[in-house]
Write a protein that holds these residues in place. Structure first.
Motif, PDB file in Angstrom:
ATOM      1  N   SER A  27       0.805  -1.180  -0.092  1.00 53.61           N
ATOM      2  CA  SER A  27      -0.026   0.143   0.196  1.00 53.61           C
ATOM      3  C   SER A  27       0.849   1.039  -0.010  1.00 53.61           C
ATOM      4  CB  SER A  27      -0.749  -0.129   1.044  1.00 53.61           C
ATOM      5  OG  SER A  27      -1.694   1.069   1.376  1.00 53.61           O
ATOM      6  N   ALA A  28       2.072   1.130   0.856  1.00 52.37           N
ATOM      7  CA  ALA A  28       2.841   2.453   0.867  1.00 52.37           C
ATOM      8  C   ALA A  28       3.651   2.684  -0.337  1.00 52.37           C
ATOM      9  CB  ALA A  28       3.897   2.388   2.096  1.00 52.37           C
ATOM     10  N   ALA A  29       3.932   1.505  -1.013  1.00 56.70           N
ATOM     11  CA  ALA A  29       4.590   1.527  -2.399  1.00 56.70           C
ATOM     12  C   ALA A  29       3.767   2.047  -3.680  1.00 56.70           C
ATOM     13  CB  ALA A  29       5.149   0.394  -2.768  1.00 56.70           C
ATOM     14  N   THR A  30       2.422   1.851  -3.394  1.00 60.20           N
ATOM     15  CA  THR A  30       1.652   2.001  -4.553  1.00 60.20           C
ATOM     16  C   THR A  30       0.508   3.066  -4.320  1.00 60.20           C
ATOM     17  OG1 THR A  30       0.079   0.309  -3.696  1.00 60.20           O
ATOM     18  CG2 THR A  30       1.881  -0.543  -5.349  1.00 60.20           C
ATOM     19  N   GLY A  31       0.186   3.475  -3.194  1.00 55.72           N
ATOM     20  CA  GLY A  31      -0.885   4.370  -2.911  1.00 55.72           C
ATOM     21  C   GLY A  31      -2.216   3.670  -2.944  1.00 55.72           C
ATOM     22  N   ILE A  32      -2.387   2.364  -2.906  1.00 55.52           N
ATOM     23  CA  ILE A  32      -3.694   1.604  -2.951  1.00 55.52           C
ATOM     24  C   ILE A  32      -3.895   1.385  -1.386  1.00 55.52           C
ATOM     25  CG2 ILE A  32      -4.951  -0.216  -3.847  1.00 55.52           C
ATOM     26  CD1 ILE A  32      -3.883   1.418  -6.097  1.00 55.52           C
ATOM     27  N   PRO A  33      -5.094   1.510  -1.097  1.00 60.76           N
ATOM     28  CA  PRO A  33      -5.665   0.973   0.401  1.00 60.76           C
ATOM     29  C   PRO A  33      -5.584  -0.381   0.356  1.00 60.76           C
ATOM     30  CG  PRO A  33      -7.195   2.511  -0.522  1.00 60.76           C
ATOM     31  CD  PRO A  33      -6.160   2.300  -1.744  1.00 60.76           C
ATOM     32  N   VAL A  34      -5.006  -0.760   1.695  1.00 60.29           N
ATOM     33  CA  VAL A  34      -4.755  -2.384   2.008  1.00 60.29           C
ATOM     34  C   VAL A  34      -6.166  -2.947   1.712  1.00 60.29           C
ATOM     35  CG1 VAL A  34      -4.688  -3.907   3.864  1.00 60.29           C
ATOM     36  CG2 VAL A  34      -3.206  -1.871   3.566  1.00 60.29           C
ATOM     37  N   ALA A  35      -7.195  -2.641   1.992  1.00 61.93           N
ATOM     38  CA  ALA A  35      -8.663  -3.202   1.647  1.00 61.93           C
ATOM     39  C   ALA A  35      -8.723  -3.593   0.286  1.00 61.93           C
ATOM     40  CB  ALA A  35      -9.679  -2.258   2.303  1.00 61.93           C
ATOM     41  N   ASP A  36      -8.385  -2.542  -0.515  1.00 59.52           N
ATOM     42  CA  ASP A  36      -8.592  -2.926  -2.093  1.00 59.52           C
ATOM     43  C   ASP A  36      -7.718  -3.867  -2.466  1.00 59.52           C
ATOM     44  OD1 ASP A  36     -10.631  -0.973  -1.972  1.00 59.52           O
ATOM     45  OD2 ASP A  36      -9.157   0.619  -2.946  1.00 59.52           O
ATOM     46  N   LEU A  37      -6.484  -3.954  -1.865  1.00 59.41           N
ATOM     47  CA  LEU A  37      -5.510  -4.919  -2.313  1.00 59.41           C
ATOM     48  C   LEU A  37      -5.896  -6.429  -2.023  1.00 59.41           C
ATOM     49  CD1 LEU A  37      -2.135  -3.226  -0.999  1.00 59.41           C
ATOM     50  CD2 LEU A  37      -2.813  -3.478  -3.305  1.00 59.41           C
ATOM     51  N   LEU A  38      -6.534  -6.200  -0.776  1.00 63.07           N
ATOM     52  CA  LEU A  38      -6.948  -7.577  -0.309  1.00 63.07           C
ATOM     53  C   LEU A  38      -8.201  -8.148  -1.038  1.00 63.07           C
ATOM     54  CD1 LEU A  38      -6.860  -7.084   3.398  1.00 63.07           C
ATOM     55  CD2 LEU A  38      -5.445  -8.690   2.202  1.00 63.07           C
ATOM     56  N   ARG A  39      -8.792  -7.311  -1.513  1.00 64.07           N
ATOM     57  CA  ARG A  39     -10.357  -7.726  -2.193  1.00 64.07           C
ATOM     58  C   ARG A  39     -10.097  -7.909  -3.633  1.00 64.07           C
ATOM     59  NH1 ARG A  39     -14.610  -3.607  -4.017  1.00 64.07           N
ATOM     60  NH2 ARG A  39     -16.251  -5.091  -4.927  1.00 64.07           N
ATOM     61  N   VAL A  40      -9.023  -7.218  -4.369  1.00 63.51           N
ATOM     62  CA  VAL A  40      -8.748  -7.637  -5.804  1.00 63.51           C
ATOM     63  C   VAL A  40      -8.023  -9.082  -5.669  1.00 63.51           C
ATOM     64  CG1 VAL A  40      -7.127  -7.110  -7.929  1.00 63.51           C
ATOM     65  CG2 VAL A  40      -8.621  -5.558  -6.818  1.00 63.51           C
ATOM     66  N   ALA A  41      -7.012  -9.208  -4.641  1.00 65.74           N
ATOM     67  CA  ALA A  41      -6.326 -10.476  -4.540  1.00 65.74           C
ATOM     68  C   ALA A  41      -7.279 -11.743  -4.565  1.00 65.74           C
ATOM     69  CB  ALA A  41      -5.196 -10.481  -3.435  1.00 65.74           C
ATOM     70  N   GLU A  42      -8.279 -11.482  -3.645  1.00 65.98           N
ATOM     71  CA  GLU A  42      -9.293 -12.603  -3.430  1.00 65.98           C
ATOM     72  C   GLU A  42     -10.152 -12.801  -4.567  1.00 65.98           C
ATOM     73  OE1 GLU A  42     -11.585 -11.981   0.018  1.00 65.98           O
ATOM     74  OE2 GLU A  42     -12.336 -14.048  -0.038  1.00 65.98           O
ATOM     75  N   LEU A  43     -10.633 -11.810  -5.312  1.00 66.32           N
ATOM     76  CA  LEU A  43     -11.558 -11.866  -6.447  1.00 66.32           C
ATOM     77  C   LEU A  43     -10.631 -12.674  -7.616  1.00 66.32           C
ATOM     78  CD1 LEU A  43     -13.364  -8.545  -6.636  1.00 66.32           C
ATOM     79  CD2 LEU A  43     -14.494 -10.808  -6.267  1.00 66.32           C
ATOM     80  N   PHE A  44      -9.667 -12.231  -7.684  1.00 67.36           N
ATOM     81  CA  PHE A  44      -8.779 -12.740  -8.829  1.00 67.36           C
ATOM     82  C   PHE A  44      -8.497 -14.270  -8.641  1.00 67.36           C
ATOM     83  CE2 PHE A  44      -5.104 -13.547 -11.667  1.00 67.36           C
ATOM     84  CZ  PHE A  44      -5.364 -12.902 -12.854  1.00 67.36           C
ATOM     85  N   SER A  45      -7.985 -14.392  -7.556  1.00 68.08           N
ATOM     86  CA  SER A  45      -7.658 -15.806  -7.250  1.00 68.08           C
ATOM     87  C   SER A  45      -8.748 -16.609  -7.063  1.00 68.08           C
ATOM     88  CB  SER A  45      -6.820 -15.859  -6.092  1.00 68.08           C
ATOM     89  OG  SER A  45      -7.419 -15.457  -4.947  1.00 68.08           O
ATOM     90  N   HIS A  46     -10.037 -16.470  -6.876  1.00 62.82           N
ATOM     91  CA  HIS A  46     -11.111 -17.042  -6.708  1.00 62.82           C
ATOM     92  C   HIS A  46     -12.153 -17.150  -7.966  1.00 62.82           C
ATOM     93  CE1 HIS A  46      -9.773 -16.983  -2.514  1.00 62.82           C
ATOM     94  NE2 HIS A  46     -10.801 -17.898  -2.064  1.00 62.82           N
ATOM     95  N   SER A  47     -11.754 -16.312  -8.928  1.00 62.73           N
ATOM     96  CA  SER A  47     -12.744 -16.339 -10.193  1.00 62.73           C
ATOM     97  C   SER A  47     -12.524 -17.591 -10.757  1.00 62.73           C
ATOM     98  CB  SER A  47     -12.215 -14.984 -10.853  1.00 62.73           C
ATOM     99  OG  SER A  47     -13.124 -15.182 -12.271  1.00 62.73           O
ATOM    100  N   PRO A  48     -13.755 -18.128 -11.316  1.00 61.84           N
ATOM    101  CA  PRO A  48     -13.761 -19.285 -12.145  1.00 61.84           C
ATOM    102  C   PRO A  48     -13.132 -19.038 -13.271  1.00 61.84           C
ATOM    103  CG  PRO A  48     -16.008 -18.779 -11.394  1.00 61.84           C
ATOM    104  CD  PRO A  48     -15.028 -17.609 -10.861  1.00 61.84           C
ATOM    105  N   ALA A  49     -13.038 -17.711 -13.998  1.00 60.03           N
ATOM    106  CA  ALA A  49     -12.304 -17.492 -15.188  1.00 60.03           C
ATOM    107  C   ALA A  49     -11.991 -15.820 -15.454  1.00 60.03           C
ATOM    108  CB  ALA A  49     -13.277 -17.758 -16.348  1.00 60.03           C
ATOM    109  N   ALA A  50     -10.856 -15.601 -15.135  1.00 57.14           N
ATOM    110  CA  ALA A  50     -10.277 -14.197 -14.972  1.00 57.14           C
ATOM    111  C   ALA A  50      -9.531 -13.931 -16.459  1.00 57.14           C
ATOM    112  CB  ALA A  50      -9.536 -13.961 -13.999  1.00 57.14           C
ATOM    113  N   PHE A  51      -9.972 -12.825 -17.026  1.00 58.65           N
ATOM    114  CA  PHE A  51      -9.111 -12.536 -18.304  1.00 58.65           C
ATOM    115  C   PHE A  51      -8.270 -11.298 -17.967  1.00 58.65           C
ATOM    116  CE2 PHE A  51      -9.225  -9.911 -22.269  1.00 58.65           C
ATOM    117  CZ  PHE A  51      -9.100 -11.033 -23.503  1.00 58.65           C
TER     118      PHE A  51
END
Ligand code: SF4
Length: 697
Positions: free
Chosen positions: A262-286
């Protein structure tokens, strides 16, 4: 009126168009109904195609420069002059004292002829094109991780995706029909995640926008991957079956916390966690990306980091997934495929492999150069050093589009001889010793390859103006004058058939097969006679894919006291590349004023600037005058300019610091200063003699 089926000549989406022809002129364009890519639609650029090739603006005969002035010449005279100048340059500087810059807008047949001319006639691998400054890091990065540098899936896979991750791509502006398809996917329920330092139109519409700090791509992608590893969200079965040991990558990322990311990118931690979870759990991510991650000195590492993320989650090799670089120009994929690169022959056969050299020496009846050649920017530098003496540029305008324009112009001036094949007298053509009039895409048969590897037919709809000719015809004539008889093709189809015979990934393609199917995806060979819309379903070209540890590298030039603003470049929906085609359309031209520099309104308020104020933006390399446009598309501390406008040539500012692997210059980040112009002064950017010599016609 006749309607001739063809392919849009602007971006790499490859939409199907119908050319409306009346009395020997293209009078309009309509979408091809039922075309699998564009589905009966076009964007604003596609609808305006007929303006781009209006014969009223075109070169009609060869031009030779004498005493700083162009005069008309015959083809005989022009070709004889080119042949003698190239021979003289090689006598002075050796076989590698000359080079060819080919064209991502020209057909596959033209590009095949260009690289064959360089190798078989000139005996050099000094051949390149503008992929160098758009997706060379994608090719280099994916070659390292998968063994193949093109889109792994097809545009139609967007319809099957459950999550679409876009990083560094302004898709609705630059690949409009893909952007529309992504928004339709979102409307049916797919999640849309956009990673971009600017609030692009797609970012504003996304479910999640990660507005990262410019240039912090690897820090973000590594951080997301470490969250996935730390939570055990990776696809262990895919990693075990399809990938090499990932222990080195796990060790490399161990200890990175979401807070550090978060400090290196300026992205809030909650958003990082949400995207990591969504992407890894998606049945099909393009996953798709553009030049927003490639045009950095860390471009290849950025692509490797994207690939690591997708591989770790098993988001490749299935419908609706994939690792997908969105190629920019209509045939930039094809120009690469044809071997207009200094290190590969057609079909990505390695130029430094003795067996490949022997194969082409036999096929083409000429000795092949022993070592890989110079990139386009390498040729620029060699010209300045006096080692490159003659250059052929086919349909590109590097004076406007390459980084550090003054250096590009100086290098072209330093040549003994420059020949340019063009439709119109571009800024680069004005610097040439000889200019040859080229046929446009409506005046010839051939093929384009879109960003999803689909090879599609274009067809001659009208005659070329004056004596303009196809590039492959010009090159064949020139080859004969230089004593090489192996390029005497009598049709574009003959060029294509020769190409398919020497490049295994095209071996089952023919014009008849392409016509029957709205094109075919390569590889198309005996094993895949219907082509390959989906790659890597069972295995990778490398066998097992590689997840390679990469680290964050900051841009070469960061803001400081002297140049306190971060600067980036971008594009508008209504224009394409250097604007040489779209700016002929009065409909497109009226949409966007030329010469804008974008600034956040809060920065403007703090520093006392107003909307449309005239300003001067300067970097260590040059300065440009423009008018401010205030928009919260940009974060604070950043300025941005589109690169379509010759009146405000933003590449005077950009940095040519290079990615060490792909030689991609860092066009997306440098440091600049800004100052107001005196009250009442209008922006003015003189194209001076050091940039464009002998500009008179
Ligand atoms: Fe042409 Fe690209 Fe627009 Fe399609 S999306 S119409 S290929 S410019």
């Amino acid at each position: 009126m006749q309607v001739i089926p063809s392919i849009c000549t602007f971006c790499g989406v490859g939409c199907g168009i119908g050319l409306r022809v009346e009395h020997g002129r293209v009078v309009g364009v309509e979408p091809q109904p039922g075309h699998p890519v564009s589905q009966g639609q076009l964007c604003a650029k596609g609808w305006s195609t007929s303006f781009a090739i209006d014969p009223a603006n075109r070169l009609r005969e060869p031009l030779i420069k004498e005493h700083g002035q162009f005069r008309p010449a015959t083809w005989d005279e022009a070709l004889e002059r080119i042949a003698s100048e190239f021979r003289a340059a090689q006598e002075t500087a050796g076989a590698d004292g000359v080079g060819v810059i080919s064209c991502a807008r020209a057909t596959n047949e033209d590009n095949y002829a260009a690289q064959k001319f360089a190798r078989a006639v000139l005996g050099t691998n000094n051949v390149d094109h503008c992929a160098r400054i758009c997706h060379s890091p994608s090719v280099a990065g994916l070659a390292r991780t998968l063994g193949s540098g093109a889109m792994t899936n097809s545009i139609a896979d967007i319809d099957l995706a459950e999550l679409i991750l876009v990083i560094g791509a302004d898709v609705t502006e630059n690949h409009a029909m893909i952007g529309a398809r992504m928004l339709r996917a979102q409307a049916r329920g797919a999640k849309l995640v956009v990673i971009d330092p600017r609030k692009t139109r797609l970012a504003r519409l996304a479910d999640i926008h990660l507005q990262l700090r410019l240039g912090s791509n690897v820090a973000l992608l590594n951080g997301l991957l470490q969250i996935i590893f730390a939570n055990g969200w990776e696809n262990a079965a895919f990693l075990a079956e399809r990938c090499e040991d990932i222990t080195p990558l796990r060790r490399h990322l161990a200890g990175i916390t979401p807070e550090q990311t978060s400090a290196a990118t300026g992205i809030p931690v909650a958003d990082l966690l949400r995207v990591a979870e969504l992407f890894s759990h998606s049945p099909a991510a393009f996953t798709a990306w553009g030049m927003g991650i490639t045009q950095f000195q860390s471009g290849t590492n950025n692509v490797i980091a994207v690939s690591n993320l997708a591989l770790a989650c098993g988001q490749v090799g299935r419908p609706g997934t994939g690792i997908n670089p969105l190629r920019g120009q209509n045939n930039v994929q094809g120009a690469c495929d044809m071997g207009c690169l200094p290190n590969v022959y057609p079909g990505y056969q390695q130029a430094d492999a003795p067996a490949v050299q022997a194969k082409f020496a036999q096929a083409w009846g000429a000795p092949m150069p022993a070592r890989p050649g110079l990139t386009s920017l390498g040729m620029t530098r060699a010209a300045l050093d006096g080692n490159l003496r003659a250059l052929m540029i086919i349909g590109e305008d590097p004076v406007v589009t390459d980084p550090d324009q003054r250096q590009v112009a100086r290098s072209l001036q330093a040549l003994d001889f420059l020949v340019v094949f063009e439709l119109t007298l571009t800024e680069t053509a004005k610097m040439a010793d000889v200019v040859l009039p080229a046929a446009s895409f409506v005046e010839k048969d051939g093929t384009f390859t879109n960003c999803e590897r689909r090879v599609q037919r274009i067809r001659k709809a009208v005659g070329a103006p004056g004596t303009a000719r196809c590039d492959w015809q010009i090159l064949g004539d020139l080859a004969a004058r230089m004593g090489y008889a192996g390029m005497d093709w009598d049709s574009a189809e003959a060029v294509f058939d020769e190409m398919a015979a020497v490049a295994p990934i095209f071996s089952a393609m023919s014009y008849a097969e392409l016509d029957a199917r709205h094109g075919l995806h390569w590889p198309c060979d005996a094993e895949h006679p219907q082509g390959s819309p989906l790659l890597h379903a069972q295995s990778f070209p490398l066998g097992r894919a590689r997840l390679i540890p990469v680290s964050q590298v900051e841009p070469a030039e960061c803001p400081d006291a002297e140049y306190p603003w971060l600067f980036t470049t971008h594009r508008f929906h209504f224009h394409y590349n250097c604007g040489s085609m779209t700016r002929k359309s009065p409909l497109l031209e009226r949409e966007t004023p030329a010469g804008l520099v974008l600034m956040n309104p809060l920065d403007a308020a703090e520093h006392g600037y107003a909307d449309l104020q005239a300003v001067r933006v300067s970097s260590r390399r040059g300065a440009v005058e423009a008018r401010l446009q205030l928009t919260d598309d940009l974060p604070r501390g950043m300025l941005a300019m589109p690169y379509h406008f010759r009146e405000a040539p933003c590449n005077r500012l950009t940095n040519d610091a290079m990615d060490p692997v792909s030689k991609m210059p860092e066009l997306k980040a440098c440091a600049v200063a800004i100052e107001p112009l005196p009250a009442g002064a209008a922006p003015h950017n003189r194209i001076d003699a050091s940039e464009v010599a002998h500009a008179s016609l």
